[in-house]
Design an enzyme around this catalytic site. Structure first.
Site, mmCIF file in Angstrom:
data_model
loop_
_atom_site.group_PDB
_atom_site.id
_atom_site.type_symbol
_atom_site.label_atom_id
_atom_site.label_comp_id
_atom_site.label_asym_id
_atom_site.label_seq_id
_atom_site.Cartn_x
_atom_site.Cartn_y
_atom_site.Cartn_z
ATOM 1 N N GLY A 1 -13.915 -6.319 1.718
ATOM 2 C CA GLY A 1 -15.061 -5.747 0.697
ATOM 3 C C GLY A 1 -16.464 -5.684 1.349
ATOM 4 N N TYR B 1 0.837 -1.298 -0.097
ATOM 5 C CA TYR B 1 0.083 0.017 -0.021
ATOM 6 C C TYR B 1 0.934 1.323 0.111
ATOM 7 C CZ TYR B 1 -3.486 -3.500 1.481
ATOM 8 O OH TYR B 1 -4.423 -4.469 1.731
ATOM 9 N N ALA C 1 -19.080 -3.573 -0.176
ATOM 10 C CA ALA C 1 -18.969 -3.687 -1.897
ATOM 11 C C ALA C 1 -18.770 -2.227 -2.447
ATOM 12 C CB ALA C 1 -20.423 -4.303 -2.142
ATOM 13 N N LYS C 2 -17.711 -1.654 -1.912
ATOM 14 C CA LYS C 2 -17.544 -0.416 -2.569
ATOM 15 C C LYS C 2 -18.501 0.744 -2.555
ATOM 16 C CE LYS C 2 -14.272 -2.259 -6.121
ATOM 17 N NZ LYS C 2 -14.159 -2.277 -7.816
ATOM 18 N N GLY C 3 -19.191 0.439 -1.299
ATOM 19 C CA GLY C 3 -20.237 1.702 -0.901
ATOM 20 C C GLY C 3 -21.512 1.612 -1.418
ATOM 21 N N LEU C 4 -21.737 0.052 -2.368
ATOM 22 C CA LEU C 4 -22.865 -0.300 -2.663
ATOM 23 C C LEU C 4 -23.955 -0.661 -1.369
ATOM 24 C CD1 LEU C 4 -22.145 -2.161 -5.982
ATOM 25 C CD2 LEU C 4 -23.280 -0.064 -5.847
ATOM 26 N N LEU C 5 -23.419 -0.978 -0.398
ATOM 27 C CA LEU C 5 -24.260 -1.360 0.569
ATOM 28 C C LEU C 5 -23.915 -0.331 1.759
ATOM 29 C CD1 LEU C 5 -23.131 -5.238 0.773
ATOM 30 C CD2 LEU C 5 -25.229 -4.310 -0.209
ATOM 31 N N THR C 6 -23.986 0.801 1.370
ATOM 32 C CA THR C 6 -24.563 1.868 2.496
ATOM 33 C C THR C 6 -25.475 2.753 1.766
ATOM 34 O OG1 THR C 6 -22.905 3.429 1.174
ATOM 35 C CG2 THR C 6 -21.912 2.123 2.703
#
Length: 301
Positions: A197, A51, A200-205
């Protein structure tokens, strides 16, 4: 915050942990996020030498100065930077691991690592040599335990079968249930799962519906199926963030769900979501919407 044991290691990690990859490069900003995490009861922090070309480990090390005995620290190895070359090369050799760990210790400002993870893996690796490196470091007290971060079942199975690894890190969420096929295998080897994850890249917010406009699909979901599923989940709960975290933690094999944050506000959103509960009926209704896909590649059968 509740804690769970990593395998049978005697190491207990908080159910919610901080994935440090997204920490800002500014040391004070990074420290503010880590301070907030520790204040909330998070004790597990995960980084990697990959990173930001090692800069992330330095930020984490600075933020944790004077608090090392309060936390469980994890980093990863296997991606080697060659001076003068772009990017990284995959190198799981014992000689490289034995050298790379010294650099990680220096950047992290510590003399030991709680969990050292192989950051990937292929079936072409000399896995016995890799495992020997981890076992040697463990005997020397430089690391306490080790594991692997991978989404390749073939690589994971071989690594677990030949080692005393206590953890497997995999991408897992309501929208990516592919790892479930191998939960029993991982458990039978005495290892725990660390999930990344989760959101899910913010899909589950709460921003999930807006983020649908910025994606072409996710995991095994093509766009239309993804839109249908995410929209349906949002229709069942006004707290999808909590549902996402509790979905992962409902799996007994999961020791911790690793959440990333680039701001203190983002971290607090996840901490607050974890502090809540979701009623069983809503949970079952959401679960019934979710498809269980399987990995197409790197399969055991």
């Amino acid at each position: 915050m509740k804690k769970r044991e990593l395998g049978k290691s005697g190491i207990y990690v908080s159910e919610l942990s901080l994935g440090c990859m997204s920490l800002p490069h500014d040391e004070q900003e990074g420290k503010n996020i880590i301070d907030a995490a520790i204040h909330a009861g998070i004790n597990f922090f995960d980084t990697a030498d990959l990173y930001s070309n090692g800069r992330n480990e330095s930020v984490v090390g600075t933020a944790l100065k004077g608090r090392r005995d309060e936390i469980i620290l994890s980093t990863k190895v296997g991606n080697r930077r060659i001076p003068g070359e772009e990017g990284w090369r995959w190198d799981p050799s014992k000689s490289y691991i034995m050298e790379a760990v010294k650099d990680s210790l220096l950047r992290l400002g510590t003399d030991y690592i709680d969990l050292y993870q192989l950051h990937g893996g292929t079936m072409e690796d000399e896995v016995d040599e890799t495992i020997d490196a981890f076992e040697t470091l463990k005997k020397e007290g430089i690391i306490r335990q080790y594991g692997i971060s991978s989404i390749r079942p073939t690589v994971i199975q071989r690594f677990l079968s030949d080692s005393s690894a206590v953890a497997v890190m995999m991408q897992y969420s309501m929208l990516d249930r592919r790892p479930e096929e191998y939960f029993s295998l991982i458990a039978n080897y005495g290892a725990s799962l660390l999930t990344r994850g989760t959101l899910a890249k913010g899909l589950l917010t709460t921003e999930g519906l807006q983020r649908l406009n910025e994606t072409k699909g996710f995991g095994a979901y093509e766009l239309e199926a993804l839109k249908e599923t995410v929209t349906a989940i949002h229709s069942l709960t006004d707290d999808i963030h909590t549902a996402a975290i509790k979905f992962n933690l409902a799996q007994p094999i999961v020791a911790s769900t690793v959440i990333g944050a680039s701001t203190t506000e983002q971290l607090l959103d996840s901490i607050n979501a974890n502090d809540k509960e979701i009623d069983p009926y809503t949970y079952k209704s959401i679960e019934s919407l979710l498809k269980v896909h399987q990995y197409d590649q790197h399969r055991l059968n």
